[in-house]
Enzyme design. Structure first.
Site, PDB file in Angstrom:
ATOM      1  CB  THR A 144      53.811  47.272  30.581  1.00 42.27           C
ATOM      2  OG1 THR A 144      52.745  46.350  30.177  1.00 42.27           O
ATOM      3  CG2 THR A 144      53.818  48.339  29.728  1.00 42.27           C
ATOM      4  CB  SER A 179      46.215  52.064  27.168  1.00 48.15           C
ATOM      5  OG  SER A 179      47.087  51.968  28.109  1.00 48.15           O
ATOM      6  CE1 TYR A 181      50.905  51.513  33.389  1.00 48.66           C
ATOM      7  CE2 TYR A 181      50.214  49.903  32.053  1.00 48.66           C
ATOM      8  CZ  TYR A 181      51.089  50.321  32.918  1.00 48.66           C
ATOM      9  OH  TYR A 181      51.858  49.540  33.307  1.00 48.66           O
ATOM     10  CG  HIS A 182      49.885  49.415  28.088  1.00 46.38           C
ATOM     11  ND1 HIS A 182      48.556  49.433  28.104  1.00 46.38           N
ATOM     12  CD2 HIS A 182      50.361  48.385  28.525  1.00 46.38           C
ATOM     13  CE1 HIS A 182      48.240  48.334  28.882  1.00 46.38           C
ATOM     14  NE2 HIS A 182      49.235  47.630  29.138  1.00 46.38           N
ATOM     15  CE  LYS A 185      54.405  51.283  33.727  1.00 44.19           C
ATOM     16  NZ  LYS A 185      55.178  50.869  34.955  1.00 44.19           N
ATOM     17  CG  ASN A 240      44.444  39.726  40.679  1.00 44.13           C
ATOM     18  OD1 ASN A 240      44.936  38.333  40.553  1.00 44.13           O
ATOM     19  ND2 ASN A 240      45.311  40.436  40.971  1.00 44.13           N
TER      20      ASN A 240
HETATM   21  N1  USQ Z   1      40.216  41.570  30.001  1.00 43.70           N
HETATM   22  C1  USQ Z   1      38.970  41.158  29.789  1.00 43.70           C
HETATM   23  N2  USQ Z   1      38.327  41.182  30.711  1.00 43.70           N
HETATM   24  C2  USQ Z   1      38.292  41.922  31.833  1.00 43.70           C
HETATM   25  C3  USQ Z   1      39.597  42.819  31.987  1.00 43.70           C
HETATM   26  C4  USQ Z   1      40.438  42.502  30.954  1.00 43.70           C
HETATM   27  O1  USQ Z   1      38.629  40.441  28.685  1.00 43.70           O
HETATM   28  O2  USQ Z   1      37.326  41.927  32.666  1.00 43.70           O
HETATM   29  C5  USQ Z   1      41.188  41.566  28.908  1.00 43.70           C
HETATM   30  C6  USQ Z   1      41.774  42.962  28.420  1.00 43.70           C
HETATM   31  O3  USQ Z   1      40.779  43.438  27.210  1.00 43.70           O
HETATM   32  C7  USQ Z   1      43.249  42.492  28.005  1.00 43.70           C
HETATM   33  C8  USQ Z   1      43.594  41.579  28.745  1.00 43.70           C
HETATM   34  O4  USQ Z   1      42.349  40.845  29.404  1.00 43.70           O
HETATM   35  O5  USQ Z   1      43.182  41.944  26.690  1.00 43.70           O
HETATM   36  C9  USQ Z   1      44.569  41.937  29.883  1.00 43.70           C
HETATM   37  O6  USQ Z   1      43.760  43.033  30.619  1.00 43.70           O
HETATM   38  P1  USQ Z   1      44.089  43.258  32.125  1.00 43.70           P
HETATM   39  O7  USQ Z   1      43.472  44.571  32.483  1.00 43.70           O
HETATM   40  O8  USQ Z   1      44.657  42.316  32.974  1.00 43.70           O
HETATM   41  O9  USQ Z   1      45.909  44.165  31.527  1.00 43.70           O
HETATM   42  P2  USQ Z   1      46.234  45.695  30.962  1.00 43.70           P
HETATM   43  O10 USQ Z   1      45.152  46.509  31.222  1.00 43.70           O
HETATM   44  O11 USQ Z   1      46.895  45.244  29.925  1.00 43.70           O
HETATM   45  O12 USQ Z   1      47.392  45.934  32.325  1.00 43.70           O
HETATM   46  C10 USQ Z   1      47.714  45.118  33.366  1.00 43.70           C
HETATM   47  C11 USQ Z   1      48.255  45.993  34.473  1.00 43.70           C
HETATM   48  C12 USQ Z   1      49.536  46.762  33.937  1.00 43.70           C
HETATM   49  C13 USQ Z   1      50.382  45.966  33.039  1.00 43.70           C
HETATM   50  C14 USQ Z   1      49.742  45.166  31.963  1.00 43.70           C
HETATM   51  C15 USQ Z   1      50.869  44.087  31.418  1.00 43.70           C
HETATM   52  O13 USQ Z   1      47.420  46.624  34.967  1.00 43.70           O
HETATM   53  O14 USQ Z   1      49.824  47.496  34.840  1.00 43.70           O
HETATM   54  O15 USQ Z   1      51.358  47.014  32.418  1.00 43.70           O
HETATM   55  O16 USQ Z   1      48.821  44.249  32.758  1.00 43.70           O
HETATM   56  S1  USQ Z   1      50.559  43.822  29.750  1.00 43.70           S
HETATM   57  O17 USQ Z   1      49.008  43.614  29.602  1.00 43.70           O
HETATM   58  O18 USQ Z   1      51.162  42.763  29.394  1.00 43.70           O
HETATM   59  O19 USQ Z   1      50.718  45.051  29.039  1.00 43.70           O
END
Ligand code: USQ
Length: 382
Positions: A144, A179, A181-182, A185, A240
């Site tokens: 990730t 997190s 989870y991260h 990874k 999504n």
């Molecule tokens: N966020 C909001 N509102 C929401 C949901 C999320 O503002 O309702 C924000 C979060 O705080 C974060 C960003 O949007 O700053 C991305 O959140 P996310 O829930 O889309 O992504 P994340 O929790 O980081 O995890 C997701 C996948 C995970 C993957 C990761 C890639 O669930 O499996 O590893 O994206 S990354 O974010 O680049 O680490």
């Protein structure tokens, strides 16, 4: 190529299986239905009822003529892992078999324990199995972008050349996740790198950003072949969630200031990146790392885009700034490299208003399936 997909039931696993089999690869999918079980336990089922893997494989074969083998079991158990590797004898292994949610990993002690043990045990078993049963196979796993966090310097593609007191050495790029989870990874990458150095296995680690989307070339409009599409706070990725919230007349849940910037990609590009990585394998003794996303957005940019596109669809989309339940920077520098997959031939599907409108129109057709109580739970990091 003979390809084993571990975690073949999830949001990305099943679309990957169809995509690879449609290109003539022999595909076996393995899963223990962890996502389904946990989603049911937490009362956050996906937008569509998803047929079992066996049923999906039958539907896909009837539609395409391609057969996907299915094996159900827990990859934390070595006997099952050995059975899978002996039966499938893979030339390549695509490893998605992990608990994929940051909020779930921060929910409570039990969820944290499951995330840590599942993710590390499965990765460890997969490495052991490649070494024992198919040492020349190419192991590709999904990491990730969150492994790097949001440092105040440019993010390189996996590695950093460090000069120190007149000497230099190449290291894994420094990682600091936000997190549990991260963090698992990061630990996976360390395990992989240790065994690549020690045993010379060939591996690719795909540092993926948040994925969005529903329809792929293989699903078409066939709801029964759609991925396991979550929009709840635990398992839904942000765009999504926003698409569903807009359709459900639920104010978009922007956490904190909304300046959090990440690298995003369409689910179609996940499939293309994975296929390109598999068809162009790493060398023995190489840990190849790609940053897997095609463009960056802040949460605010995504929210405004959903609002604008929603207006064109007759939706009155409201945006709400909620106190951020996570511990993360909401104003930060972000400039990650991502040229490796483009050099392999990736042709990105960018997020245009048109692409977002088609996505939201698909979600609109299933408006009646949306349970708004699933959208916000306030899982806090502290
Ligand atoms: N966020 C909001 N509102 C929401 C949901 C999320 O503002 O309702 C924000 C979060 O705080 C974060 C960003 O949007 O700053 C991305 O959140 P996310 O829930 O889309 O992504 P994340 O929790 O980081 O995890 C997701 C996948 C995970 C993957 C990761 C890639 O669930 O499996 O590893 O994206 S990354 O974010 O680049 O680490």
């Amino acid at each position: 190529m003979n390809i084993l997909i571990l975690g073949g039931d999830g949001y990305l696993g099943w679309p990957t299986a169809m995509n690879l089999s449609a290109r003539g690869h022999k595909v076996t999918v393995v899963d223990n239905y962890l996502r389904r079980i946990v989603s049911t336990e937490e009362d956050v089922e996906p937008l569509f009822t998803v047929p079992s893997l066996h049923e999906r494989a039958r539907l896909w074969e009837a539609k395409s003529g391609y057969k996907v083998e299915v094996m159900i079991g827990d990859l934390r158990e070595w006997d099952f892992v050995a059975e899978v590797f002996k039966a499938s004898d893979p030339e390549a292994v695509m490893h998605y078999a992990e608990q994929p949610s940051a909020p779930y990993s921060m929910l409570n002690r039990r969820a944290a324990d499951l995330t840590l043990k599942n993710n590390l045990d499965v990765t460890f078993n997969v490495i052991m199995a490649v070494h024992e049963f198919c040492p020349d196979a190419h192991l590709v796993k999904v990491g990730t972008m969150g492994e790097y966090g949001t440092p105040n310097i440019d993010i390189e593609e996996g590695w950093l050349e460090v000069e120190h007191k007149g000497r230099s050495h190449k290291f894994l790029y420094p990682r600091q996740a936000s997190s549990l989870y991260h963090t698992t990874k990061i630990m996976d990458t360390d395990l992989l790198w240790f065994y690549v150095r020690t045993w010379g296995i060939r591996a690719t680690d795909l540092m993926q950003g948040p994925v969005y989307g529903l329809v792929t070339d293989e699903t078409g409009d066939d709801e029964k072949l759609f991925p396991f599409f979550s929009y709840d706070e635990l398992f839904g990725t942000v765009l999504n969630r926003f698409a569903v919230q807009a359709v459900a007349d639920y104010p978009l849940t922007v956490y904190g200031g909304g300046g959090q910037t990440r690298g995003y990609l369409n689910i179609k590009d996940t499939l293309n990146c994975v296929r390109l990585s598999l068809e162009n394998p790493a060398q023995p003794g190489e840990l190849r790392i790609f940053n897997q996303f095609v463009e960056t957005f802040s949460v605010n940019q995504l929210a405004l885009m959903v609002q604008r596109v929603g207006k064109g669809l007759g939706l009155d989309v409201q945006i709400e700034n909620l106190p951020n339940p996570r511990v993360e920077a909401d104003e930060h520098y972000y400039n990650p490299a991502h040229s490796g997959l483009i050099e392999l031939g990736l042709e990105p599907n960018y997020l245009t208003d048109e692409v977002l409108a088609r996505f939201m129109e698909t979600v609109l057709r299933y408006k009646d399936n949306i349970d708004t109580h699933k959208i916000f739970r306030n899982v806090t990091w502290k």
